[in-house]
Design an enzyme around this catalytic site. Structure first.
Site, PDB file in Angstrom:
ATOM      1  N   ASP B  94       0.858  -1.185   0.000  1.00  0.00           N
ATOM      2  CA  ASP B  94       0.000   0.000   0.000  1.00  0.00           C
ATOM      3  C   ASP B  94       0.898   1.240   0.000  1.00  0.00           C
ATOM      4  OD1 ASP B  94       0.951   0.149   2.563  1.00  0.00           O
ATOM      5  OD2 ASP B  94      -0.965  -0.256   3.530  1.00  0.00           O
ATOM      6  N   SER B  95       0.300   2.402  -0.004  1.00  0.00           N
ATOM      7  CA  SER B  95       1.092   3.625  -0.167  1.00  0.00           C
ATOM      8  C   SER B  95       1.652   4.146   1.147  1.00  0.00           C
ATOM      9  CB  SER B  95       0.210   4.722  -0.766  1.00  0.00           C
ATOM     10  OG  SER B  95      -0.781   5.100   0.195  1.00  0.00           O
ATOM     11  N   GLY B  96       1.130   3.649   2.247  1.00  0.00           N
ATOM     12  CA  GLY B  96       1.512   4.182   3.548  1.00  0.00           C
ATOM     13  C   GLY B  96       0.576   5.263   4.042  1.00  0.00           C
ATOM     14  N   ASP B 148      -3.182   8.270  -1.763  1.00  0.00           N
ATOM     15  CA  ASP B 148      -4.515   8.829  -1.966  1.00  0.00           C
ATOM     16  C   ASP B 148      -4.983   9.526  -0.695  1.00  0.00           C
ATOM     17  OD1 ASP B 148      -4.750   6.464  -0.483  1.00  0.00           O
ATOM     18  OD2 ASP B 148      -6.796   6.107  -1.176  1.00  0.00           O
ATOM     19  N   GLN B 189     -11.725   7.152  -5.151  1.00  0.00           N
ATOM     20  CA  GLN B 189     -12.401   7.564  -3.928  1.00  0.00           C
ATOM     21  C   GLN B 189     -13.801   8.056  -4.301  1.00  0.00           C
ATOM     22  OE1 GLN B 189     -11.608   7.187  -0.826  1.00  0.00           O
ATOM     23  NE2 GLN B 189      -9.441   6.598  -0.949  1.00  0.00           N
ATOM     24  N   ASP B 266      -8.043  -7.424   0.111  1.00  0.00           N
ATOM     25  CA  ASP B 266      -7.162  -7.665   1.252  1.00  0.00           C
ATOM     26  C   ASP B 266      -7.945  -7.303   2.491  1.00  0.00           C
ATOM     27  OD1 ASP B 266      -5.938  -5.151   2.931  1.00  0.00           O
ATOM     28  OD2 ASP B 266      -6.710  -4.540   0.981  1.00  0.00           O
ATOM     29  N   CYS B 304     -13.588 -29.156   6.696  1.00  0.00           N
ATOM     30  CA  CYS B 304     -12.485 -28.284   6.280  1.00  0.00           C
ATOM     31  C   CYS B 304     -11.210 -29.090   6.057  1.00  0.00           C
ATOM     32  CB  CYS B 304     -12.262 -27.210   7.347  1.00  0.00           C
ATOM     33  SG  CYS B 304     -10.873 -26.109   7.003  1.00  0.00           S
ATOM     34  N   CYS B 306      -8.094 -27.733   6.044  1.00  0.00           N
ATOM     35  CA  CYS B 306      -6.907 -27.020   6.535  1.00  0.00           C
ATOM     36  C   CYS B 306      -6.140 -27.904   7.514  1.00  0.00           C
ATOM     37  CB  CYS B 306      -7.313 -25.701   7.207  1.00  0.00           C
ATOM     38  SG  CYS B 306      -7.762 -25.851   8.942  1.00  0.00           S
TER      39      CYS B 306
END
Lengths: 368, 368
Positions: B94-96, B148, B189, B266, B304, B306
């Protein structure tokens, strides 16, 4: 073979050092062996498969902790420790006495046992030799330990003698209360007094224990004192039975003790120190927190075959994870340290089989 | 193919839902896909191999965290995120901006960027669109996100419009500062205003981004409001590029968004909730702490596949581990939850390929 399925055979001797095979209902354990500690039913941070990958085929679980939480009846209801924890190999439980002594509050000792209050909720408990056997029976370990009395380091000789005598009385009571499907080990006390230790080893050797342990070491005494006593006492323990040195130790301690004829060890050192950021290597321990590793691309140990070193995790990344509080690094360092211990006992065994143990131990303890 | 090695191809459509293949220098990612969050360069508690086993082929790392610790230069010196973290597949950063906004202290926003003080040591930093690209370039992710401006839920329309305009200006500056070997995604946005979102999507669609994301959702608005907007906005994003819905969400959210044409997600939910003792199942979430599980021999979910469920860890054991503070349970629940997410997006993809997505989504959201 007894109802416990327990057997022990020595396959090679090299001086006092022995290579053996210990058999339980859950399979074979090659000795000398190191038992990772799974205090609360989990070798901290690792899965059973990861513990197995380090070479371990036996783990230790703490009766005191599991008795108080989740409760021995719960573990029994879920099929015993092996089914409960998904560890398919052998499990040994301690008696609970050591933790009742060191962790619990307002503990009092009588000839009957320990009265103590839980460190979790203050509830009152009575730990007698019979109760220790009952609880371990519910936990369903392959090997149970008798309740013993472990005097502190530096206790006067009379106190040590009294502890030895009480431990022998409790040994008889433990065996009287045993379950046939569980092997039971007696515990030799006697502090740093060689004569008391040798006499106690002979006394307990008269009893039908499947194995004999040495307790009351590594309780604060200078470590060279322990080795001085060990080298005289360990060979006096009945050689037909496995000899277990409780709560010890460093790689060097293991090698010296194997050289004295010890077959089994447990210690929190490799797992606890991992969680403090310490990686153990053949050339000493390193603290992964140190600033010198901040951009170090090397793994902990180029020559190590553990997942942490083999998959190329750099010291720089491990340091970053540790400083960032990431759980992954605790796993990786625990794997690394247990791998080193697993490899150490395996190589020691191979050296005994080749009758080259002394040279191997020297080369390991004093690396080039 | 560009210098970034980036490509995206849609292989099937089923209404607005799409199945695709996203390609980076680190391999292929089948879409729709869920990206586990590796905030500090580690998907918390798991190894890369364990993350891979859940089906994930792309993870998200947080630029803000890695910038402050260990520092982007250190990561670059160690070969970039993939080499540093031993994750062999694709990484997105991500951009931070989001963390500079939510975690940092004394943050101020100007047209140039964010000035903020580190939550770790109070040091002052300036995060501009160019700096976000420079830092992500050093981190060496395959996909970088533009900086952004994300207005809070409930912000007045004028504030949202201003954020949209500033985000577009920063989009151009981000692209001007890009590295050729890194793909860059723009971020749409517009809050809950469909018209602003659609207009912004068109504006950013004019720019040479490799993918388009939707930010500013899941910031506190009622979740049905998000879905109302998504279903109108997502299909308006250029269909030749991957569409990424940031920070979302529950299994139901993913299915609704996939149905609206989203390709990438995410969210910290499956990993964070695992560490709080929550296991997500197709029939809802369960808290492993509850007393009802104290002697429950069943795994979390019989159906499941897993490791936690397959290897037979009982709810009783998992509860015991959680109450005892054992790290193993955090690993097992994290694996379980990410497995469910991995399986969800895989099954969604298969359903799209069969043109049965709507029925699949209904059956998953409303299980019998």
């Amino acid at each position: 073979m007894s109802a416990s399925g327990f057997a022990f055979e020595t396959v090679a001797e090299d001086g006092p050092a022995r290579a053996g095979v210990l058999t339980t209902r859950h399979g074979q354990v090659l000795t000398p062996t190191f038992m990772p500690v799974g205090t609360q039913g989990s070798v901290k941070t690792l899965t059973p498969a990861e513990v197995e990958a380090t070479g371990a085929r036996i783990v230790l679980a703490n009766t005191y902790h599991l008795w108080l939480r989740p409760g021995a009846e719960i573990v029994a209801e879920l099929g015993g420790l092996s089914a409960f924890t998904r560890w398919p190999h052998t499990t040994l439980t301690d008696s609970g006495g050591y933790q009742a002594f060191s962790l619990a509050e307002r503990r009092t000792l009588s000839d009957d046992g320990f009265v103590f209050r839980s460190h979790l909720d203050g509830s009152k408990h009575l730990l007698t030799p019979e109760e220790a056997m009952r609880v371990q029976g519910l936990l369903g370990s392959d090997i149970a330990m008798q309740l013993d009395v472990c005097p502190p380091a530096g206790a006067p000789r009379e106190e040590v003698e009294a502890a030895v005598e009480q431990t022998t009385r409790w040994a008889r009571r433990s065996l009287a209360a045993r379950r046939p499907e569980q092997a039971v080990f007696g515990i030799v006390q006697g502090g740093l007094h060689v004569d008391l230790r040798v006499r106690h080893a002979a006394e307990l050797g008269e009893l039908p224990f499947e194995g004999l342990a040495m307790g009351g070491f590594s309780v604060g005494e200078p470590i060279e004192e322990m080795h001085r006593v060990l080298v005289e006492v360990a060979p006096s323990l009945d050689k037909r039975r496995p000899r277990y040195l409780m709560g010890v130790g460093t790689p060097r301690d293991l090698l010296l003790a194997i050289g004295a004829g010890v077959d089994m060890f447990d210690c929190v050192l490799p797992t606890r120190n991992a969680r403090n950021g310490q990686a153990i290597t053949r050339s000493g321990a390193i603290s992964i927190k140190q600033a010198q590793y901040k951009n170090d691309p090397a793994p902990i140990d180029e020559a190590c075959g553990c997942p942490c070193c083999r998959l190329g995790y750099s010291r720089a990344y491990l340091r970053h994870l540790f400083l960032s509080g990431e759980i992954l690094v605790l796993r990786l360092l625990t794997q690394h340290n247990l791998w080193l211990y697993g490899e150490l006992v395996q190589k020691a065994r191979e050296a005994i089989l080749r009758h080259e143990f002394a040279a191997f131990a020297r080369s390991y303890i004093e690396p080039r």
